[in-house]
Structures are given as structure tokens and as C-alpha cells.
Design an enzyme around this catalytic site. Structure first.
Site, PDB file in Angstrom:
ATOM      1  N   HIS A 301     -38.960  48.898  22.855  1.00  0.00           N
ATOM      2  CA  HIS A 301     -39.403  48.989  24.299  1.00  0.00           C
ATOM      3  C   HIS A 301     -38.228  49.060  25.272  1.00  0.00           C
ATOM      4  O   HIS A 301     -37.113  49.040  25.075  1.00  0.00           O
ATOM      5  CB  HIS A 301     -40.256  47.807  24.695  1.00  0.00           C
ATOM      6  CG  HIS A 301     -41.533  47.653  23.809  1.00  0.00           C
ATOM      7  ND1 HIS A 301     -42.550  48.249  24.515  1.00  0.00           N
ATOM      8  CD2 HIS A 301     -41.690  47.274  22.671  1.00  0.00           C
ATOM      9  CE1 HIS A 301     -43.619  47.907  23.389  1.00  0.00           C
ATOM     10  NE2 HIS A 301     -43.173  47.396  22.265  1.00  0.00           N
ATOM     11  N   GLU A 375     -36.003  45.059  24.311  1.00  0.00           N
ATOM     12  CA  GLU A 375     -36.298  45.781  25.640  1.00  0.00           C
ATOM     13  C   GLU A 375     -34.957  46.531  25.968  1.00  0.00           C
ATOM     14  O   GLU A 375     -34.033  45.903  26.055  1.00  0.00           O
ATOM     15  CB  GLU A 375     -36.586  44.835  26.769  1.00  0.00           C
ATOM     16  CG  GLU A 375     -37.935  44.128  26.678  1.00  0.00           C
ATOM     17  CD  GLU A 375     -39.192  45.062  26.736  1.00  0.00           C
ATOM     18  OE1 GLU A 375     -38.963  45.998  27.216  1.00  0.00           O
ATOM     19  OE2 GLU A 375     -40.434  44.468  26.620  1.00  0.00           O
TER      20      GLU A 375
END
Ligand code: ARG
Ligand code: ZN
Length: 452
Positions: A301, A375
Site C-alpha cells: 500500500h 506502506e
């Protein structure tokens, strides 16, 4: 003497006349006439079938028209197929030359160096045919708008189901997180291109099955490229007229546990869907995982620079938190050593925010495997948020490469039994809840309230 010079001059003139059309074809307006055409299609056109038929992405949707770059030779066929188009010569001319004279990369479309659905698919196909002895391309399912969810399996003897550990790398649950497509895609390409010249890569590919799904949310990605850059969800048309389900809230483990970690409201950015696995994209991952055992997984992500592990739905440690913490820290160290970028490590629920129905809780909760959310950069919104630059693609991939390899090697080293039975589909949960931990760490002020 004079007549000889005259002869030469007239020959030169003759030559010039011959090559003039060629020279003209090389000028911007020539390009437009000879090869590339910008056409627009009216709103009444069935855009979906047009795109499928001609395998072309729109350059943009503006006003009530969709614009496509096509080859001049395609025009006849487009007409034959019954599509009514307008050639937009003036617009193309202005697109081709900016005021400062720099040409736009028209064929890269709005996504530039980032992959669109079509571009990714054709690169995956090319890789799969070039390296057919060490990989295989699978279609895991279809998106709502009938795009393929592709997975590349990388292993020796790719046609066989071998008794080897499997590791999954998934990109783009969320449409606007374009960099999350590039990292797993480049990982696949790296493994394939280096298999024959790098002992370490060969060993690791030979002793595992690496499953790479770079683009789980193709409909969302296309929408983010063409219509609205910050789109997050898929393109489900919800009962209240709003669009989209958050694919990372649609898995079944503790689905809809509370309204903090996901939303029951269709218009919300974190809408969990009508029921678990209501979305075909998420179903595709379920199929992948229920047909074979996996040993570890990473879901990419952006943004925040963090490595997160379960639980996400509640701020409690899993029983294997020490292992998750150790693997995540090792990966963060490896990442740091490449470009000096710091990825924070921690339990997803406490480091970032609560989520329920996400991929990693499901992968750990039902299959007991280490599963991480990475992330990717940047760190915060001030440094670009979801809008990574094209120049960052390579450095973000380079720093994530050793971490991915490390997790694969961990899976290989810790793979125990042969002839294990396949895990039954989402059998019973691996463990029960313990008591809630109260010391909720406050989310960093800088990271803001956006869902990543
Ligand atoms: N940023 C991703 C999302 O919002 C993954 C979050 C991982 N889980 C968590 N509890 N923070 O879906
Ligand atoms: Zn995300």
C-alpha cells in the site's frame, strides 16, 4: 562547368521533392497525420466494448467525450465496427507541443511511467512467454468490469504443484496507490531476469513458489488514471447510488467487527461491502489461498513508510507477535540500508489505525501465516502522499527488494513438513481473542487522517 552545376542542383531539387513527405511525417503535425490519431467518442458510445475490442485505454475523459490515441491504420476498422468518432487534430497538435516545445509522452497516457491495466497485462504476458520455464501466468478471476486479475507464479517447474513454501505479494487493493503496483511487478521482473545469472535468486526460485498479483483492483486503478486520481475503492455500484467497496475491508476475518475499522455506509471510503467476499477481486485472492498453502504474504500500500502486522481489527498482540515483530524489523533494516529511508514497524491497529476485514488479518487469522502490510513512501502528505513521482519508482523498488527476498528465504528456511494436507478453506480460526490492551498509541500527527 555551369551545366554540370545546374545538373547537380536539379538533381538535389528532385531528391528534396522525393524526401519532402518523409520530412513532413517526422514533424509533429506529420506524426498526427501519418501514425497517431487522437479521436473522441461521444457519450452514447459503449466505451467498455470499444476498449475491449481495440485493447486501448482512453487518454482522458473530458467534458462528455472520451479521447483515445489510435493508429491511423486502425480508423477503418473502428469505423467498420460501427463506432462513430471525431478526429481531434487541433487538440492533438496542442498536446504534442507544449509552449516550451517539450513533447508530451502521449503514448504513456496520463499514467506516465506507472502501469495502466493494459500496459501491465501486456508486460506480464511478455514476461510469461519469455521465461516460460520458470513462471506461469494465471487468471485468478475477473473484476466487476470484467478485467482480469492476473497472478504470476514464479518457480522452477512452474507447471507442477511442488511441495514448496509459497509466498504471495499483492499490490493495489487501493486504486490511488499506484506505486503499490510497481513494486510487486518489478519484483517479478527482477526474479525472472536474474534467475540465470544470480545464484541466490536461482536458489530461492527453485525452492519456493512466488505468487505475484500486482494489480488486485484494476477497475479502480483505471478510474484513478482517467477520472479521479484519488479514487480508493473498486467500482461497485452500490444500492444507494454511490460507488465502491474498500477491497481491504471485504475479507471475512472479523468482517464488520465494528464501525471504526470499516464503514457500513456505501459512500464511505472504507465501505466494507454487503457481506464478506462480496467483491470478485477479493474472491480472487480467496481462491488463490484456498487452493494451496501459503507460508507468508506481503500486501503493498502507500503511503507512510511502515511495515505493519496483525491485528488490525483490535489493538491486541497475536500470539506470534514476537516473530512478526522480528521479521518486520529485519525487513525494515534491509530497506533502510538501501536508500536510508526509515520504515516504522508495528502492529497495524496501533501504529496506523484500526481496520477490520483487511487482507493481513484474514491471512494470519485463518491460515496462521506471517502477513504484512508494507506502506510504501512517501512518509507523509507533505512529501506527496499518494502522488509518487515517476523518478521514485526505481528507488522504492530497489529498497523493497531485499526485504521481499528476505521473507521468501525465511519461508524456505522455516518450511517444515512435506505432504502436508492442503489447508481447508478458512477453517477454524487459529486462536481466540485475549483481553484488550488499553494503551492505544496515538497516531502520528503528521500522518493525518487519510486512509492509506
Ligand atoms: N492502509 C491499509 C488500509 O487502510 C492497510 C492497513 C493495515 N491494517 C491496519 N489495521 N492499519 O486498508
Ligand atoms: Zn491502501
Amino acid at each position: 562547368m555551369l551545366s554540370a552545376r545546374k545538373k547537380i542542383i536539379s538533381w538535389l531539387l528532385f531528391l528534396l521533392i522525393l524526401i519532402l513527405p518523409l520530412l513532413m511525417a517526422m514533424s509533429p503535425s506529420g506524426v498526427e497525420n501519418k501514425t497517431i490519431q487522437l479521436i473522441s467518442l461521444s457519450p452514447s458510445t459503449d466505451l467498455h466494448s470499444f476498449r475491449l475490442r481495440f485493447e486501448v485505454d482512453p487518454l482522458m475523459v473530458y467534458g462528455n467525450k472520451a479521447y483515445f490515441l489510435v493508429g491511423k491504420k486502425d480508423l477503418k476498422e473502428i469505423e467498420k465496427a460501427g463506432f462513430i468518432y471525431t478526429v481531434e487534430n487541433n487538440l492533438l497538435r496542442s498536446l504534442l507541443s507544449e509552449p516550451n516545445g517539450r513533447k508530451l509522452h502521449t503514448l504513456g497516457g496520463l499514467n506516465g511511467a506507472y502501469h495502466s491495466y493494459q500496459e501491465l497485462n501486456s508486460e506480464l504476458k511478455t514476461l510469461a512467454s519469455r521465461y516460460k520455464n520458470i513462471c506461469r501466468l494465471y487468471t485468478l478471476g475477473q473484476s466487476l468490469e470484467n478485467r482480469k486479475i492476473l497472478a504470476l507464479k514464479i518457480s522452477d517447474n512452474p507447471g507442477l504443484v511442488e511441495d514448496e513454501p509459497r509466498v504471495a505479494f499483492i499490490g493495489c487493493h487501493h486504486a490511488r496507490e499506484w506505486i503499490s503496483v510497481e513494486v510487486p511487478f518489478l519484483l517479478a521482473r527482477y526474479l525472472l531476469e536474474n534467475y540465470h545469472q544470480d545464484e541466490r535468486i536461482k536458489l530461492l526460485v527453485d525452492s519456493s513458489e512466488i505468487w505475484i498479483v500486482p494489480l488486485l483492483n484494476p477497475d479502480g486503478l483505471e478510474y484513478s488514471i482517467i477520472n479521479y486520481r484519488l479514487w480508493r475503492k473498486n467500482r461497485r455500484f452500490n444500492f444507494d447510488g454511490s460507488y465502491g467497496v474498500d477491497l481491504n475491508r471485504n475479507y471475512s476475518y472479523r468482517w464488520g467487527y465494528d464501525n471504526l475499522g470499516s464503514s457500513p455506509e456505501p459512500a464511505s471510503g472504507t465501505y466494507r461491502g454487503a457481506y464478506p467476499f462480496s467483491e470478485p477481486e477479493v474472491e480472487a485472492i480467496r481462491n488463490l489461498f484456498s487452493n494451496r498453502n501459503f507460508s507468508a504474504a506481503i500486501s503493498y500500500h502507500s503511503y507512510s513508510q511502515a511495515i505493519l502486522y496483525p491485528w488490525g481489527y483490535i489493538n491486541q498482540p497475536t500470539p506470534i507477535e514476537p516473530l512478526l515483530q522480528q521479521l518486520a524489523s529485519e525487513m525494515a533494516d534491509l530497506i533502510f540500508r538501501v536508500n536510508g529511508r526509515l520504515y516504522e514497524v508495528g502492529r497495524a491497529s496501533s501504529l496506523l489505525y484500526l481496520t477490520n476485514g483487511d487482507f493481513t488479518d484474514w491471512a494470519y487469522g485463518y491460515f496462521g501465516i506471517p502477513a504484512f502490510t508494507i506502506e510504501l513512501p512517501p512518509l507523509d502528505r507533505l512529501q506527496g502522499g499518494f502522488l509518487n513521482s515517476e523518478q521514485d519508482i526505481d528507488s522504492v523498488f530497489q529498497e523493497n527488494l531485499p526485504a521481499a527476498l528476505h521473507l521468501i528465504e525465511w519461508a524456505i528456511t522455516n518450511y517444515q513438513t512435506s505432504n502436508r494436507p492442503l489447508r481447508p478453506q478458512e477453517k477454524k480460526e487459529v486462536e481466540k481473542e485475549s483481553n484488550p490492551v488499553v494503551n492505544n498509541r496515538l497516531r502520528s500527527f503528521f500522518k493525518g487522517k487519510e486512509n492509506k
